[in-house]
Design a protein around this motif. Structure first.
Motif, short mmCIF file in Angstrom:
data_model
loop_
_atom_site.label_atom_id
_atom_site.label_comp_id
_atom_site.label_asym_id
_atom_site.label_seq_id
_atom_site.Cartn_x
_atom_site.Cartn_y
_atom_site.Cartn_z
N TYR A 131 32.74 37.25 57.88
CA TYR A 131 32.26 36.71 56.60
C TYR A 131 33.43 36.48 55.66
O TYR A 131 34.27 37.36 55.44
CB TYR A 131 31.27 37.68 55.95
N LEU A 132 33.50 35.24 55.15
CA LEU A 132 34.49 34.88 54.14
C LEU A 132 33.77 34.09 53.06
O LEU A 132 33.28 32.99 53.31
CB LEU A 132 35.61 34.04 54.75
N SER A 133 33.68 34.66 51.89
CA SER A 133 32.98 33.98 50.79
C SER A 133 33.67 32.67 50.45
O SER A 133 34.90 32.61 50.33
CB SER A 133 32.95 34.88 49.55
N SER A 134 32.89 31.61 50.34
CA SER A 134 33.47 30.30 50.02
C SER A 134 34.15 30.32 48.65
O SER A 134 35.07 29.54 48.39
CB SER A 134 32.39 29.22 50.05
N SER A 135 33.73 31.23 47.78
CA SER A 135 34.34 31.32 46.45
C SER A 135 35.76 31.89 46.52
O SER A 135 36.53 31.78 45.56
CB SER A 135 33.48 32.18 45.53
N ALA A 136 36.13 32.49 47.67
CA ALA A 136 37.47 33.07 47.83
C ALA A 136 38.50 32.03 48.21
O ALA A 136 39.70 32.30 48.17
CB ALA A 136 37.43 34.18 48.87
N LEU A 137 38.05 30.83 48.57
CA LEU A 137 38.96 29.76 49.00
C LEU A 137 39.45 29.03 47.76
O LEU A 137 38.89 28.00 47.35
CB LEU A 137 38.25 28.83 49.97
N LYS A 138 40.51 29.54 47.16
CA LYS A 138 40.95 29.08 45.84
C LYS A 138 41.49 27.65 45.84
O LYS A 138 41.63 27.05 44.77
CB LYS A 138 42.02 30.04 45.30
N ARG A 139 41.80 27.11 46.99
CA ARG A 139 42.25 25.72 47.03
C ARG A 139 41.08 24.75 47.14
O ARG A 139 41.28 23.54 47.04
CB ARG A 139 43.22 25.52 48.20
N GLY A 140 39.91 25.27 47.39
CA GLY A 140 38.72 24.42 47.44
C GLY A 140 38.69 23.50 48.65
O GLY A 140 39.27 23.80 49.70
N LEU A 214 33.11 17.28 53.92
CA LEU A 214 34.22 18.00 53.29
C LEU A 214 35.16 18.56 54.34
O LEU A 214 34.82 18.68 55.52
CB LEU A 214 33.69 19.13 52.39
N SER A 215 36.35 18.86 53.91
CA SER A 215 37.33 19.54 54.76
C SER A 215 38.07 20.55 53.91
O SER A 215 38.31 20.32 52.72
CB SER A 215 38.31 18.54 55.39
N LEU A 216 38.40 21.67 54.52
CA LEU A 216 39.00 22.78 53.78
C LEU A 216 40.45 22.48 53.41
O LEU A 216 41.22 21.96 54.22
CB LEU A 216 38.95 24.04 54.65
N ARG A 217 40.81 22.81 52.18
CA ARG A 217 42.19 22.72 51.73
C ARG A 217 42.77 24.13 51.79
O ARG A 217 42.62 24.90 50.86
CB ARG A 217 42.26 22.18 50.29
N PHE A 218 43.40 24.47 52.92
CA PHE A 218 43.93 25.83 53.04
C PHE A 218 45.45 25.80 53.12
O PHE A 218 46.04 24.77 53.46
CB PHE A 218 43.32 26.56 54.24
N PRO A 219 46.10 26.91 52.79
CA PRO A 219 47.56 26.93 52.80
C PRO A 219 48.13 26.64 54.18
O PRO A 219 47.71 27.26 55.17
CB PRO A 219 47.89 28.38 52.37
#
Length: 442
Positions: A131-140, A214-219
């Motif tokens: 589980y990873l809360s979507s709100s934790a993905l600070k890059r959106g 959508l696609s994730l903007r991750f580091p």
């Protein structure tokens, strides 16, 4: 070949379980099963055995494209009406009560749904959930054109939907939870929370655009460097890439697009070292294919400190599996309305589309998860009230019940079954032709 073998193994299991459902209910109600085959067998069978007690012929064919269960006294897809003119025998399908025939025909669907539940429960017990809360993905996220049209902006952080206060970004239902919602709450880069109302035809718009919502903007944290030239230029594990050629990269597509412009030359890469507060610019060689020769850390490693590992006991895995199975059925049934839209018809696919579900590298967790999903698809599709499918037979039985027990004539049944087979054949040709067409367009 790996993908093909996975597809054949999965479909073989699903067909076997489906036909076993018909077989089990037929035997339960005393209906005689004439043949039970896995795979088809034009000209010859690999294995064949006739039971002395029941008279059933069990066999294994050589053409791995399905299987069948032939029940005495039933007009099925073989359109074999031989012997139906005689008086019904007690062990024939046609002599059974309406509710018994209904359960015999629904047996395949029931067993496929039970199989999906069993597999999902086994997955929960063996691998658990993450589980990873979507709100934790600070890059959106970055959004498609359809996403922008309805009000999303690149960088929006998904907080919740009208039906869920917390969303698991690692769930395979995450995107579905968003586009099936009426409202989505997001945290924008300006620090404000906005509520985006989605149109009722959101799914149709996404399908028509042929783009993911959508696609994730991750580091982009470098995991390893495999090219000697990139190592010599200064790229190291742990560095985070922020921009290329002066353009901020939030998605892999953005990165590939910028590197493509520098193929065979040098690209200006802006990155941060592990503890650095300032970005530094470096000239890094790009090979002729537009790659730097690096691999990135997976999402689950980048956010390792924010991911919860959920484990289930044997008993706890049963409701967890049921929850996943029921939500998957609900989402798939909701998406069936696309079959009646122009955009949805264009996306219909056959074996090629199913094969794409399986990764090229074999992984047990993925294999079983996809098999459970295909089991649900097989169950739901077979319930459609189309002659030649289980749903068509069930529809006939309901019509009989509504007519006070008066059955449709064998001649009428044969005609309807023939029409149904023609429809199914045309759908199969269209679906697989779609796969070939899309492949040729690549």
């Amino acid at each position: 070949m790996n993908t093909v073998l996975q597809l054949l193994a999965s479909l073989s299991l699903l067909v076997f379980i489906h036909e076993l459902g018909h077989f089990a209910f037929a035997r339960l109600f005393g209906a005689r099963v004439e043949r039970f085959y896995l795979f088809f067998h034009p000209w010859f069978s690999i294995f064949k055995y006739r039971s002395k007690r029941s008279g059933t012929v069990y066999g294994l064919g050589w053409l791995p494209l399905g299987g069948y269960c032939t029940i005495a006294g039933m007009i099925d897809e073989t359109l074999d009406a031989k012997g139906l003119q005689s008086t019904p025998k007690p062990d024939e399908f046609r002599s059974k009560k309406a509710y018994e025939r209904l359960l015999i025909m629904a047996g395949g669907v029931i067993f496929n749904l039970l199989l999906a539940w069993l597999i999902y429960s086994a997955i929960a017990f063996t691998w658990g959930d993450k589980y990873l809360s979507s709100s934790a993905l600070k890059r959106g996220y970055s959004f498609s054109q359809v996403g922008h049209q309805v009000g999303f902006k690149d960088g929006d952080i998904i907080l919740s939907t009208d039906s869920k206060e917390e969303l698991n970004a690692l769930s395979n239902r995450f995107v579905q939870d968003i586009y099936m919602a009426r409202e989505v709450r997001v945290l924008r880069q300006d620090g404000q929370i906005y509520t985006i109302e989605l149109p009722s035809d959101m799914l149709e718009r996404i399908v028509a655009s042929e783009e993911s919502l959508l696609s994730l903007r991750f580091p982009f944290v470098i995991d390893s460097v495999v090219k000697k030239s990139s190592l010599q230029a200064g790229l190291r594990s742990g560095q985070r890439i922020e921009q290329i050629n002066g353009v901020v990269v939030g998605r892999l597509e953005d990165m590939y697009q910028q590197l493509k412009h520098s193929r065979g030359g040098m690209a200006e890469v802006g990155l941060y070292d592990a503890e650095a507060q300032e970005m530094k610019l470096m000239q890094i060689p790009v090979d002729s294919t537009g790659l730097l020769g690096i691999s990135f850390r997976p999402l689950q490693e980048v956010y390792a400190d924010q991911i919860q590992d959920i484990r289930y006991s044997l008993l706890g895995s049963i409701p967890a599996g049921l929850s996943r199975a029921t939500s998957t059925v609900s989402n798939y049934v909701s998406s069936l309305k696309l079959l009646f839209t122009r955009e949805g018809v264009k996306q219909v696919g056959g074996l090629g589309t199913m094969g794409k579900l399986f990764p090229q590298q074999f992984d047990w967790a993925n294999f079983w998860s996809i098999t459970a999903f295909l089991s649900i698809i097989l169950a739901v599709m077979n319930l459609l009230p189309i002659p030649a499918l289980d749903g068509g037979h069930i529809l006939f039985i309901f019509i009989e019940i509504l007519r006070g027990g008066k059955k449709l004539s064998d001649r009428t049944m044969m005609r309807i079954q023939t029409v149904g087979l023609v429809i199914m054949l045309l759908l199969m040709i269209y679906a697989n032709a779609n796969d070939i067409y899309r492949y040729l367009l690549k």
